[in-house]
Write an enzyme that holds these catalytic residues in place. Structure first.
Site, mmCIF file in Angstrom:
data_model
loop_
_atom_site.group_PDB
_atom_site.id
_atom_site.type_symbol
_atom_site.label_atom_id
_atom_site.label_comp_id
_atom_site.label_asym_id
_atom_site.label_seq_id
_atom_site.Cartn_x
_atom_site.Cartn_y
_atom_site.Cartn_z
ATOM 1 N N CYS A 1 -4.802 2.350 -3.668
ATOM 2 C CA CYS A 1 -3.561 2.909 -3.095
ATOM 3 C C CYS A 1 -2.380 1.968 -3.282
ATOM 4 C CB CYS A 1 -3.724 3.267 -1.614
ATOM 5 S SG CYS A 1 -4.935 4.547 -1.337
ATOM 6 N N ASP B 1 2.992 -4.761 8.121
ATOM 7 C CA ASP B 1 1.790 -3.953 7.941
ATOM 8 C C ASP B 1 0.610 -4.912 8.113
ATOM 9 O OD1 ASP B 1 -0.494 -2.833 6.886
ATOM 10 O OD2 ASP B 1 0.452 -2.062 5.077
ATOM 11 N N HIS C 1 0.877 -1.173 0.000
ATOM 12 C CA HIS C 1 0.000 0.000 0.000
ATOM 13 C C HIS C 1 0.919 1.229 0.000
ATOM 14 C CE1 HIS C 1 -2.844 2.917 1.768
ATOM 15 N NE2 HIS C 1 -3.819 2.068 1.491
ATOM 16 N N LYS D 1 -10.591 -1.315 10.692
ATOM 17 C CA LYS D 1 -10.732 -2.517 9.859
ATOM 18 C C LYS D 1 -11.021 -3.742 10.721
ATOM 19 C CE LYS D 1 -7.476 -0.748 6.424
ATOM 20 N NZ LYS D 1 -8.225 -0.261 5.270
ATOM 21 N N GLN E 1 -4.607 -5.358 7.003
ATOM 22 C CA GLN E 1 -5.596 -6.311 6.499
ATOM 23 C C GLN E 1 -5.591 -7.620 7.279
ATOM 24 O OE1 GLN E 1 -7.897 -5.634 4.266
ATOM 25 N NE2 GLN E 1 -7.077 -3.597 3.910
#
Lengths: 407, 143
Positions: free
Chosen positions: A364, A200, A123, A226, A203
């Site tokens: 993104c 990261d 991203h 999220k 998700q």
């Protein structure tokens, strides 16, 4: 054993509405998930009963607010299996977590000629902070390539590693394609050359069991919104021994031990990295989201979402003109696709006309889209409250859209 | 040639037939895009794109017999349809007509709720660019 989806749906007020005269089908969960009533209640409850500034107030409300605030930190510690709650810092979100590491760890330890490794799947929030750091320091950004399925090429990654590698920052699960990276192998390989590693987890955190001790990552960044929690809030996990070597991020209240005009000494972690009054209400409400996930269980959530993804693939691949993008073996519940000769915006708009909310565009991840020679994709992403009958509606709409364009 | 107002009234009655059915409305807009004349490949360049649109929109203009002739294209069918609506109203008119045109059909057909706020901003940029071209031709004409 399946989940009682109707019962779960009942906990989410926003799902029960019509859009353009059709029942809402919300498939934009990789962008943000909806919030259960318990999160909304916790937020209202805080402002109705407990609102006050935390950590220093000498009164009952401040005491309660502080206690609830720190209870969320403890809940997150358990959620990701950190050794201690102090290893969890509250941020605005994943983006801020990554920027914090780039601005503090990066500025202190990355020097001219050093190398930072990311992957093609990243991203923009896991690209730009490192580009900025590299530009400032004269360091070099290296990119792990991927195959056609959207999986990183591990052997190529190993070739990029060297004693010059200071940091590897890689996405745990791709937001655009859903690919789950082999992060344990990546972490071990990075550590073998003495590099630190950031995951990261924007998700992955809502779909996968996260155990930062078993993973042995140095940093793990994720967002509350999220994870069925409030927007504008996230967490950065860091190993204590790494956090302690880092300078503070921002200056202000809360992060100090003692201030004189000549010199300031800094507070201990986590407060060293939490300057200013934090997002108290949202932090407190976030615990209700964590409780919601724990109650159902990550394994049950993952099993349900896997079933939805498999079902969606079965239904959609039968449609002439359907082109899946990202076909990794190991995926979270993200289905990226295009319809023959149609721009993703047009597809998204027509799905919206049918009450189906998806994301369209580059997500993104422009370098990733460029790798596939695409302007963008349509992305349907599933959460615990989605059902097979909703996927039937998606398949029916996609089929109709594809027919119109092919006629 | 019908007046700007007459054409706008026509558009409004066409959209009235579609009613509240969002899907048919979107299909209709996408079909309208097919009526745009072929856009010259050599003009598909960065200088001719309209800033502020989510999708790519190319717009060029020249003047034939005191009237402004526009050509436009986009990479998305819906945007092509939107720009074809604008050109249907404003193409091949004198600069001052274009500059003074009150585009009431936009509100009358409820464009905002059809295309949403993000595309509405892009649509406003298209109108602005069309009027800027007209203004430039008028300035040249009077110089």
């Amino acid at each position: 054993m399946g989940l009682d989806i109707e019962k779960i749906r009942g906990l989410f007020p926003v799902l029960h509405q019509e859009v353009h005269g059709k029942p809402l089908v919300y498939f934009d969960n990789a962008a943000t998930t909806q919030k259960p009533q318990a999160v909304l209640d916790a937020l209202t409850n805080y402002y109705e009963k407990d609102n006050s500034n935390i950590h220093r107030g000498a009164h009952a409300l401040a005491d309660r607010a502080t206690r609830y605030f720190e209870e969320t930190r403890e809940a997150i510690q358990q959620f990701i299996n950190a050794r201690e709650a102090a290893e969890v810092i509250f941020t605005k979100g994943t983006t801020e977590g990554i920027n914090l590491v780039a601005s503090t760890y990066g500025r202190k330890f990355v020097e001219k000629g050093d190398e930072i490794i990311i992957s093609t799947l990243e991203h923009h929030s896991n690209i730009v902070p490192w580009q900025m750091l590299c530009e400032e320091k004269g360091a070099i950004l290296k990119i792990i390539p991927i195959n056609e399925a959207g999986e990183i090429l591990f052997e190529e990654f190993e070739k990029l590693l060297s004693p010059k590698t200071k940091l590897v920052s890689i996405v745990h699960a791709s937001n655009a394609l859903g690919t789950i990276n082999p992060v344990k192998q990546v972490i071990d390989a990075a550590h073998a050359v003495g590099a630190k590693i950031l995951l990261d987890g924007a998700q992955s955190s809502s779909h996968l069991q996260i155990d930062v001790q078993a993973l042995d990552c140095d940093f793990f960044a994720f967002s509350a919104h999220k994870l069925y929690g409030p927007t504008g809030l996230g967490c950065l996990y860091g190993k204590r021994e790494v956090f302690e070597t880092m300078p503070p991020y921002q200056g202000g209240g809360e992060m100090i031990k003692e201030v004189t005009f000549e010199k300031t000494t800094y507070n201990e972690i986590p407060f060293k990295f939490e300057a200013g009054t934090p997002n108290i209400g949202d932090v407190i409400a976030f615990k209700a989201a964590i409780d919601f996930i724990n109650e159902i269980g990550k394994n049950a959530i993952k099993a349900h979402e896997d079933e939805l993804l498999t079902y969606a693939n079965e239904q959609l691949t039968q449609i002439k003109g359907f082109i899946p993008v990202g076909t990794a073996k190991d995926k979270v519940s993200v289905l990226s696709f295009n319809i023959n000769a149609m721009h993703p915006y047009d597809v998204g708009m027509m799905l919206d006309a049918n009450g189906i909310a998806v994301r369209t565009g580059h997500h993104c991840t422009q370098p990733l889209m460029k790798r596939f020679g695409l302007e963008g994709t349509v992305r349907a992403s599933f959460a615990v409250y989605n059902s097979k009958s909703e996927i039937d509606k998606l398949a029916e709409s996609v089929s109709r859209i594809a027919r119109i364009k092919n006629k | 040639m019908s007046s700007i107002q007459e054409i706008q009234d026509e558009i409004v009655s066409e959209f009235e037939i579609l009613g509240d059915d969002k899907e048919s409305t979107i299909y209709y807009i996408m079909e309208l895009g097919g009526s745009l004349e072929d856009f010259p490949e050599s003009e598909r360049i960065e200088e001719n794109t309209i800033k502020g649109c989510q999708s790519k929109v190319w717009l060029i203009a020249d003047k034939e017999d005191s009237k402004v002739h526009f050509q436009a294209d986009s990479n998305t069918d819906i945007t092509k349809g939107l720009i074809s609506l604008l050109l249907r109203v404003l193409n091949n008119r004198r600069p001052e007509e274009i500059i003074n045109a009150k585009l009431d059909f936009v509100e009358r057909i409820g464009m905002g709720s059809i295309i949403g706020s993000q595309r509405s901003n892009g649509f406003a940029s298209m109108i602005k660019q069309i009027k800027l071209y007209a203004l430039a031709f008028q300035t040249k004409q009077n110089a």
